[in-house]
Design an enzyme around this catalytic site. Structure first.
Site, PDB file in Angstrom:
ATOM      1  N   SER A 138      21.865 -12.283  32.168  1.00  0.00           N
ATOM      2  CA  SER A 138      20.532 -12.156  31.581  1.00  0.00           C
ATOM      3  C   SER A 138      19.374 -12.325  32.550  1.00  0.00           C
ATOM      4  O   SER A 138      18.232 -12.054  32.186  1.00  0.00           O
ATOM      5  CB  SER A 138      20.368 -13.162  30.431  1.00  0.00           C
ATOM      6  OG  SER A 138      21.218 -12.826  29.371  1.00  0.00           O
ATOM      7  N   LYS A 154      10.512 -18.114  28.755  1.00  0.00           N
ATOM      8  CA  LYS A 154      11.219 -17.220  27.837  1.00  0.00           C
ATOM      9  C   LYS A 154      11.222 -17.783  26.419  1.00  0.00           C
ATOM     10  O   LYS A 154      11.328 -19.000  26.215  1.00  0.00           O
ATOM     11  CB  LYS A 154      12.650 -17.056  28.357  1.00  0.00           C
ATOM     12  CG  LYS A 154      13.519 -16.034  27.664  1.00  0.00           C
ATOM     13  CD  LYS A 154      14.847 -15.961  28.410  1.00  0.00           C
ATOM     14  CE  LYS A 154      15.868 -15.078  27.732  1.00  0.00           C
ATOM     15  NZ  LYS A 154      17.138 -15.036  28.514  1.00  0.00           N
ATOM     16  N   SER A 190      19.045 -10.737  28.816  1.00  0.00           N
ATOM     17  CA  SER A 190      18.091 -11.057  27.771  1.00  0.00           C
ATOM     18  C   SER A 190      16.711 -11.493  28.268  1.00  0.00           C
ATOM     19  O   SER A 190      15.789 -11.650  27.470  1.00  0.00           O
ATOM     20  CB  SER A 190      18.668 -12.166  26.881  1.00  0.00           C
ATOM     21  OG  SER A 190      18.889 -13.358  27.618  1.00  0.00           O
TER      22      SER A 190
END
Length: 472
Positions: A171, A70, A147
């Site tokens: 997330s 990520k 996220s």
């Protein structure tokens, strides 16, 4: 290896093919590069061009299996990270590996690129201005959650079998729900947060991954579990491999189910019904199921997460050079300004609020093994529903906006309990709907046992995202 064949396998399956010599690691990587390139054109899940070559790796249980990390981290030596923000310009190069990244390498994962995330990671939508919206493989007009949204989109699209994500308020679980994936948030202390991040957003952050199968989740947890030296939290080591839990009998468990949001907000009827059906399935498997819920003080949840948001914004304040305000999205400016003004007493109040929530919820689990809830309050939302670059929010009003959408996940970041989102249903329009299952602290074994039961009883692997419609 043909791309369609590659996309049919989970990570364990790919590593098995490579180990048996039925396909080479080079062929698998070539198939992944082709899949990532073609799918990214449709869903926009990569934060930067693919790494050429891929990052170095060892020869562990996932040797040769393509992987993504990520854009918010874990840091990987020499890689430039953007944290979803235009304010970081060409990106900030990491000087060394985060401990989790070292474990991903040792597991044999072939890290090929960065996935998209909202700026600062403070949104349940992955639509950062820096790279534009990431599109849902099931419906390109819908969002992927946040996220860890880019990771979820690319795993769901079959471009990789698994990808890193982290979870500070949902997330991992929220993108898993939006994209029809398995998303485990491990117990606090189960995976490393790394000494460079201190307490990991006041202890509310968990690091792990998104997968398409329960066995990939279990095998990867075996590969990366355990705190890093200097981590502020630890949890008792498992008595056997997590991979063994996938075929283990959990016995007859005490299961509670609720579809009522602790925020008092509305829950979509289709979403609630999927959670109810999951509970009914567990009852049919022999578990004792009751309608019950911990009595969560919602104002304490908001207070605790507001303190966490300040911790998320703090790195921008601590940087040698302050980011230009005009390069930040509107809510980020609010978060950073609030963090600058926050007093020590405000931080303590947030930590005390977290303590109140944790004590109440822990008491509920003293005579309950598992809690079943929806993951989100609604199916995946259209793009722009959670506009992070919109003026007029305060920290608290933005959090309440997020919690209208996803009220079930953040509680368990506060308590530190393990929670998993499973793809157990879909809307009338064919959109994925996730169900969250929560266990007491340290009981990932129960989650994996029951997740595997549900995977067998309510198979989801046959479902194909809309983005693959041309292959049907």
């Amino acid at each position: 290896m043909e791309t369609h064949e590659y996309a049919c396998h989970d990570g364990v399956g790919l590593s098995t093919l490579i180990r048996r010599g039925e396909v080479s690691a080079t062929e698998v990587e070539q198939a992944a590069r082709s899949a990532l390139t073609s799918m990214n054109e449709k869903i926009n899940g990569l934060a930067a061009p693919l790494f050429t070559p891929a990052l170095e790796h060892g020869n562990g249980p996932f040797s040769g299996v393509p992987f993504l990390i990520k854009d918010i981290g874990p840091m990987a030596r020499g890689v430039r990270f953007f944290c979803g923000s235009r304010a970081l310009g060409p990106g900030v190069p990491a000087q060394e590996d985060h401990e989790l990244m070292s474990r991903f390498r040792a597991a044999g994962l072939v890290t090929m690129g960065l996935t998209t995330a909202p700026e600062l990671g403070l949104n349940f939508a992955t639509e950062a201005v820096r790279y534009g919206p990431t599109r849902n493989p099931w419906d390109l007009g819908r969002g992927v959650g946040g996220s860890s949204g880019g990771a979820a989109a690319l795993v769901a699209a079959g471009a990789v079998a698994l990808a890193h994500g982290n979870d500070g308020a949902g997330s991992l679980r929220i993108p898993a729900s939006c994209c029809g994936l398995v998303g485990l948030k491990p117990s606090r202390g189960r995976t490393p947060v790394g000494t460079d991040t201190g307490m990991g957003l006041l202890g509310m952050l968990s690091e792990f991954a998104l997968t398409r199968t329960v066995r990939d989740t279990a095998w990867l947890l075996d590969a990366v579990a355990g705190p890093a030296p200097g981590d502020p939290f630890a949890v008792a080591a498992p008595t056997r491999r997590f991979a063994d839990e996938v075929t283990a009998d959990p016995g007859r468990l005490r299961v509670a189910v609720t579809t009522r949001a602790w925020s008092g907000g509305a829950v979509d009827g289709e979403v609630a019904q999927v959670a109810v059906r999951a509970a009914e399935c567990l009852a049919g498997l022999g578990h004792h199921v009751d309608v019950a819920s911990p009595a969560v003080d919602w104002e304490s949840v908001v207070s605790a997460v507001a303190a966490e948001a300040a911790a998320a914004a703090a790195p921008f304040l601590l940087a040698p050079r302050q980011p230009p305000a005009e390069r930040l999205e509107a809510v980020s400016r609010v978060m950073i300004a609030a963090a600058r003004e926050r007093r020590a007493v405000d931080l303590v109040a947030g930590l005390n609020a977290a303590g109140r929530v944790s004590r109440t919820v822990a008491g509920f689990f003293s005579d309950t093994d598992l809690l079943v809830t929806p993951t989100l309050a609604q199916p995946p939302a259209p793009h722009g529903t959670l506009n992070y670059d919109e003026d007029g929010y305060t920290v608290e009003s933005w959090l309440r906006r997020l919690f209208d959408h996803g009220p079930f996940t953040a509680v368990f970041n506060i308590t530190g309990q393990p929670a998993i989102s499973l793809p157990l249903g879909e809307s009338a329009g064919g959109l994925p709907i996730g169900v969250q299952v929560v266990a007491a602290h340290g009981r990932e074994d129960l989650l994996l046992q029951v997740a595997a039961q549900l995977e067998r009883a309510l198979p989801w692997a046959h479902r194909t995202p809309t983005v693959h419609a041309s292959r049907r």
